[in-house]
Design a protein around this motif. Structure first.
Motif, mmCIF file in Angstrom:
data_model
loop_
_atom_site.group_PDB
_atom_site.id
_atom_site.type_symbol
_atom_site.label_atom_id
_atom_site.label_comp_id
_atom_site.label_asym_id
_atom_site.label_seq_id
_atom_site.Cartn_x
_atom_site.Cartn_y
_atom_site.Cartn_z
ATOM 1 N N VAL A 33 1.022 -0.919 0.425
ATOM 2 C CA VAL A 33 -0.030 -0.481 0.689
ATOM 3 C C VAL A 33 1.106 1.770 0.279
ATOM 4 O O VAL A 33 0.625 2.067 -0.784
ATOM 5 N N LEU A 34 1.715 1.530 1.193
ATOM 6 C CA LEU A 34 3.232 2.327 1.209
ATOM 7 C C LEU A 34 3.622 2.483 -0.719
ATOM 8 O O LEU A 34 3.860 3.800 -0.968
ATOM 9 N N MET A 35 3.942 1.408 -1.297
ATOM 10 C CA MET A 35 4.485 1.512 -2.746
ATOM 11 C C MET A 35 3.790 2.034 -3.753
ATOM 12 O O MET A 35 4.076 3.048 -4.635
ATOM 13 N N MET A 36 2.631 1.721 -3.893
ATOM 14 C CA MET A 36 1.329 2.586 -4.588
ATOM 15 C C MET A 36 1.250 3.649 -3.890
ATOM 16 O O MET A 36 1.773 4.272 -4.977
ATOM 17 N N GLU A 37 1.251 4.432 -3.078
ATOM 18 C CA GLU A 37 1.416 5.436 -2.735
ATOM 19 C C GLU A 37 2.427 5.828 -3.442
ATOM 20 O O GLU A 37 2.898 7.522 -3.657
ATOM 21 N N ALA A 44 3.173 11.775 -10.568
ATOM 22 C CA ALA A 44 2.991 12.805 -10.117
ATOM 23 C C ALA A 44 4.356 13.408 -10.289
ATOM 24 O O ALA A 44 4.142 15.217 -11.079
ATOM 25 N N ARG A 45 5.026 13.493 -9.680
ATOM 26 C CA ARG A 45 6.250 14.675 -9.584
ATOM 27 C C ARG A 45 7.270 14.916 -11.061
ATOM 28 O O ARG A 45 7.419 15.935 -11.566
ATOM 29 N N PHE A 46 7.134 13.977 -11.705
ATOM 30 C CA PHE A 46 7.863 13.882 -12.945
ATOM 31 C C PHE A 46 6.938 13.832 -14.179
ATOM 32 O O PHE A 46 6.758 13.358 -15.043
ATOM 33 N N GLU A 49 7.634 15.131 -17.979
ATOM 34 C CA GLU A 49 8.354 14.927 -17.863
ATOM 35 C C GLU A 49 8.836 13.422 -19.419
ATOM 36 O O GLU A 49 9.949 13.089 -19.733
ATOM 37 N N ARG A 50 7.713 13.504 -19.673
ATOM 38 C CA ARG A 50 7.513 12.644 -21.142
ATOM 39 C C ARG A 50 7.615 10.873 -20.820
ATOM 40 O O ARG A 50 9.055 10.805 -21.525
ATOM 41 N N ILE A 51 8.093 10.262 -19.408
ATOM 42 C CA ILE A 51 8.929 9.768 -19.029
ATOM 43 C C ILE A 51 8.343 8.146 -20.401
ATOM 44 O O ILE A 51 6.605 7.747 -20.328
ATOM 45 N N ALA A 148 15.557 11.897 -17.256
ATOM 46 C CA ALA A 148 14.880 12.676 -17.215
ATOM 47 C C ALA A 148 14.763 13.395 -16.207
ATOM 48 O O ALA A 148 13.473 14.752 -15.640
ATOM 49 N N GLY A 149 14.976 12.001 -15.595
ATOM 50 C CA GLY A 149 14.941 12.779 -13.554
ATOM 51 C C GLY A 149 15.588 11.277 -13.083
ATOM 52 O O GLY A 149 15.994 10.393 -13.620
ATOM 53 N N ILE A 150 15.379 11.770 -11.482
ATOM 54 C CA ILE A 150 15.707 10.939 -11.089
ATOM 55 C C ILE A 150 15.294 10.641 -9.342
ATOM 56 O O ILE A 150 14.796 11.574 -8.554
ATOM 57 N N GLY A 151 14.301 9.370 -8.891
ATOM 58 C CA GLY A 151 13.378 9.836 -7.602
ATOM 59 C C GLY A 151 14.208 9.114 -6.997
ATOM 60 O O GLY A 151 14.541 7.160 -7.320
ATOM 61 N N ILE A 152 13.949 9.593 -5.750
ATOM 62 C CA ILE A 152 14.734 8.519 -4.148
ATOM 63 C C ILE A 152 13.730 8.659 -3.146
ATOM 64 O O ILE A 152 12.819 9.407 -2.857
#
Length: 199
Positions: A33-37, A44-46, A49-51, A148-152
């Motif tokens: 559930v946390l991983m889905m969020e 939403a943040r990216f 960026e046309r990922i 296009a971006g890095i999500g951590i």
């Protein structure tokens, strides 16, 4: 991301001033559930960026990365740490050093899954010195793709990885930046707005 930060505060275990253990929900047992969020938040943040692909390293990055890919409607690729009989030829390979495991790994992605013109979002569970993120970025760029971006998910902001990635021109979004693990407590950082990659 308050849901994630609260989970870190409730279940994270501080093992000295450099190591945060989150194996009850992220990198051993996984809270889906946390991983889905987390996936929704990264998507939403990216969103602008046309990922076209999400890229991570096995194994702890896979859960947040697959949820992010699901939300973006794009494939997930994970760099393999071990060669298999089915993964031998036409590989993009880089060496990455793990701060937590204190070991170097060779990670590989098949060339058929990354192409020039791809816009790649890198996802990882932790950011410390930036070695994994830089290794993934080099793999994507060898293929002619754009990072296009890095999500951590969790950044140890007291270590230099985030700053080095920003200085290299990458857009970095950290959901739970940790300022300190001193005195056995997690203190989160108040981070400024992320810099954007000029590509």
């Amino acid at each position: 991301m308050e849901l994630l930060k609260n989970k870190v505060l409730q279940e994270g275990i501080v093992l000295g001033e450099q190591v945060l253990k989150v194996d009850s929900f992220l990198n051993h047992q996984v809270d889906p559930v946390l991983m889905m969020e987390i996936g929704k938040e990264f998507a939403a943040r990216f969103a602008g960026e046309r990922i076209t692909k999400v890229l991570t390293i096995e194994s702890s990055g896979i859960a947040p990365a697959v949820m992010t890919a699901l939300q973006l409607g794009v494939p997930l690729i994970f760099a393999r740490k071990r060669k298999s009989l089915t993964l031998r030829d036409d590989l993009l390979t880089e060496k990455v050093y793990s701060f937590t495991k204190q070991e170097e790994s060779e990670v590989s992605v098949s060339k058929k899954f990354l192409s020039p013109g791809d816009r790649v979002l890198l996802i990882d569970d932790f950011l410390a010195n930036g070695e994994a993120a830089f290794g993934l970025a080099r793999i994507a760029e060898k293929a002619g793709a754009v990072v296009a971006g890095i999500g951590i998910v969790i950044e140890k902001a007291f270590q230099p990885g985030g700053r080095k990635l920003l200085e290299a021109g990458y857009r970095v979004e950290s959901l739970a930046p940790v300022a300190s693990l001193a005195d056995g407590r997690v203190t989160f950082a108040d981070k400024p707005e992320p810099q954007t990659n000029p590509v």
